[in-house]
Design an enzyme around this catalytic site. Structure first.
Site, mmCIF file in Angstrom:
data_model
loop_
_atom_site.group_PDB
_atom_site.id
_atom_site.type_symbol
_atom_site.label_atom_id
_atom_site.label_comp_id
_atom_site.label_asym_id
_atom_site.label_seq_id
_atom_site.Cartn_x
_atom_site.Cartn_y
_atom_site.Cartn_z
ATOM 1 N N HIS A 184 4.376 -1.244 6.382
ATOM 2 C CA HIS A 184 3.625 -1.137 5.100
ATOM 3 C C HIS A 184 2.237 -1.282 5.710
ATOM 4 O O HIS A 184 1.747 -2.344 6.030
ATOM 5 C CB HIS A 184 3.967 -1.887 4.124
ATOM 6 N N CYS A 185 1.239 -0.310 5.207
ATOM 7 C CA CYS A 185 -0.009 -0.234 5.527
ATOM 8 C C CYS A 185 -1.043 -0.255 4.495
ATOM 9 O O CYS A 185 -0.951 0.618 3.433
ATOM 10 C CB CYS A 185 -0.538 1.020 6.408
ATOM 11 N N ILE A 186 -1.657 -1.630 4.260
ATOM 12 C CA ILE A 186 -2.549 -1.733 3.208
ATOM 13 C C ILE A 186 -3.500 -0.561 3.126
ATOM 14 O O ILE A 186 -4.171 -0.188 2.051
ATOM 15 C CB ILE A 186 -2.994 -3.057 2.907
ATOM 16 N N ASN A 189 -1.929 2.307 1.213
ATOM 17 C CA ASN A 189 -1.551 1.685 0.036
ATOM 18 C C ASN A 189 -0.074 2.529 0.027
ATOM 19 O O ASN A 189 0.435 2.808 -1.043
ATOM 20 C CB ASN A 189 -2.217 2.256 -1.118
ATOM 21 N N SER A 190 0.465 2.463 1.093
ATOM 22 C CA SER A 190 1.903 3.034 1.490
ATOM 23 C C SER A 190 2.522 2.639 2.546
ATOM 24 O O SER A 190 1.759 2.107 3.465
ATOM 25 C CB SER A 190 1.826 4.647 1.358
#
Length: 413
Positions: free
Chosen positions: A185-187, A190-191
């Site tokens: 999950h990559c901040i 945002n997904s």
């Protein structure tokens, strides 16, 4: 000069903190000072503050911060994406207008393309479905990859989503869904990064790395040209000619003549290695035919192997399978040849355990002795990411026996 020193100090500190945050938890840094700093910042210091708060306020401050931290870290929100956009837009606003008239037409074109591409790939990474698994598309995602009987075993059900987890999938606690071929999950987008947007994420990293590198080199060239008008004998490639002290002082003077250009050039130059490092690590995982999620699973197996707790045994060639729990994957040219398992006591798994395979359990000591079912070689691995429903030369309608199944060994992880 004081303001410049503070700006340089701030940029260096932020760059180092970002490096420790992103790379400190990787297995390769686990026993290094980088890993120690990551544990210090994210484990030891919070535990110390928690202990102090428990004594002073009975934990009220911690509970309030915990609720805020849970929202920041465990809920989807666009705060980091907005910060990323503000950083890019603000940096380009400080950087480009003062120098635009100094650029040649071709340079203006390359700058425009270089600036535009990260926004395009950021949008595609955020907007694309990363591979959300639903009841409607569950059968499709079950058919994408076979179970390797090492990291992923048939019949494992997601207790949150209520269906059997497809191979290579993972439930994301932030997205609240299972993700096909989940990477992480990559901040910054945002997904999750998964089967549906892995290609856009790689292109986002590549375009951002090129933007930072180009910005640093172009800014350095323009600053050097301005410096040379006042210091005729000065050269950015000969620091020993003036001496390191004078070399740094001259650079500082040049940056202060155009503080916006100088600070953004410095920020770009220091950020570029971080982005390139993340891109190279991502491409290394592609080369190995694995994901970030799977690499951590393999690191756990590596520890078990070093302790003598990992075992394997052959997979029967004519085995019967439950086609509901383990459907035949007609697009993938490899079937598992072995079963991998780990125990808590270092003894082989008991015979009554419901594991596939036949014959005696053999102790495994090294990852190189275990096949990675999902590694088909660099070009096929890239094809799996960038070409939708790539069948790797095998006809999708053919049964496995007619496809000439082949096997691969893992590369060192």
């Amino acid at each position: 000069m004081v303001s410049l020193k503070w700006a340089v100090t701030f940029i260096l500190a932020v760059s180092f903190a970002v490096f420790v945050t992103f790379f400190g938890r990787l297995p390769v840094f686990r026993r290094t000072p980088i890993g120690f700093l990551h544990r210090l910042i994210w484990i030891h210091v919070p535990n110390m503050l928690l202990s102090i708060d428990n004594r002073l306020t009975s934990g009220r401050i911690t509970r309030s911060l915990s609720r805020f931290g849970h929202f920041i870290m465990h809920e989807r929100h666009p705060a980091v994406v907005i910060f990323f956009l503000i950083l890019m837009v603000g940096g380009e606003y400080l950087y480009l207008p003062p120098i635009w008239h100094r650029l040649a037409p071709f340079t203006k074109l390359t700058v425009t393309v270089t600036v535009f591409l990260p926004y395009l790939f950021l949008y595609l990474s955020c907007a694309a479905d990363p591979g959300y698994i639903t009841k409607e598309n569950h059968a499709y995602h079950m058919s994408l990859y076979p179970y390797d009987h090492a990291l992923f075993h048939p019949g494992v059900e997601c207790k949150t989503c209520g269906f059997v987890k497809p191979p290579r999938s993972k439930h994301c606690s932030l997205c609240k869904r299972c993700i096909a071929k989940a990477d992480h999950h990559c901040i910054f987008i945002n997904s999750c990064v998964g089967y549906g947007n892995h290609q856009w994420f790689i292109l986002l990293l590549l375009s951002t790395a090129i933007l930072c590198t180009y910005g640093g080199l172009l800014g350095g060239s323009l600053l050097s040209s301005s410096i040379k008008q006042h210091f005729v004998d000065w050269s950015p490639w000969s620091p020993l000619k003036q001496g390191w002290g004078m070399y740094v002082v001259i650079w500082g003077w040049g940056i202060q003549t155009n503080i916006g250009l100088g600070v953004i050039t410095l920020l770009s130059g220091l950020t570029a290695p971080l982005v390139w490092g993340l891109l190279l690590y991502t491409m290394y995982l592609v080369y190995c035919g694995t994901t970030t999620n799977e690499s951590f699973k393999w690191s756990v197996y590596k520890d078990d192997m070093e302790d003598g707790y990992a075992f394997r045994r052959p997979m029967p060639s004519n085995r019967e399978r439950d086609l509901v729990k383990e459907p035949i994957c007609r697009r993938w040219p490899v079937e598992p040849e072995m079963v991998l398992a780990a125990t808590d006591d270092g003894k082989p798994p008991p015979a009554q355990m419901a594991l596939a395979g036949e014959g005696e359990w053999e102790r495994v000591w090294n990852l190189k002795d275990v096949e990675n079912l999902y590694d088909l070689g660099l070009w096929d691995n890239l094809g799996d990411i960038f070409v939708a429903d790539c069948a790797f030369g095998a006809r999708v309608e053919d049964p496995p026996a007619e496809r000439g199944l082949r096997t691969k060994r893992t590369k060192s992880k």
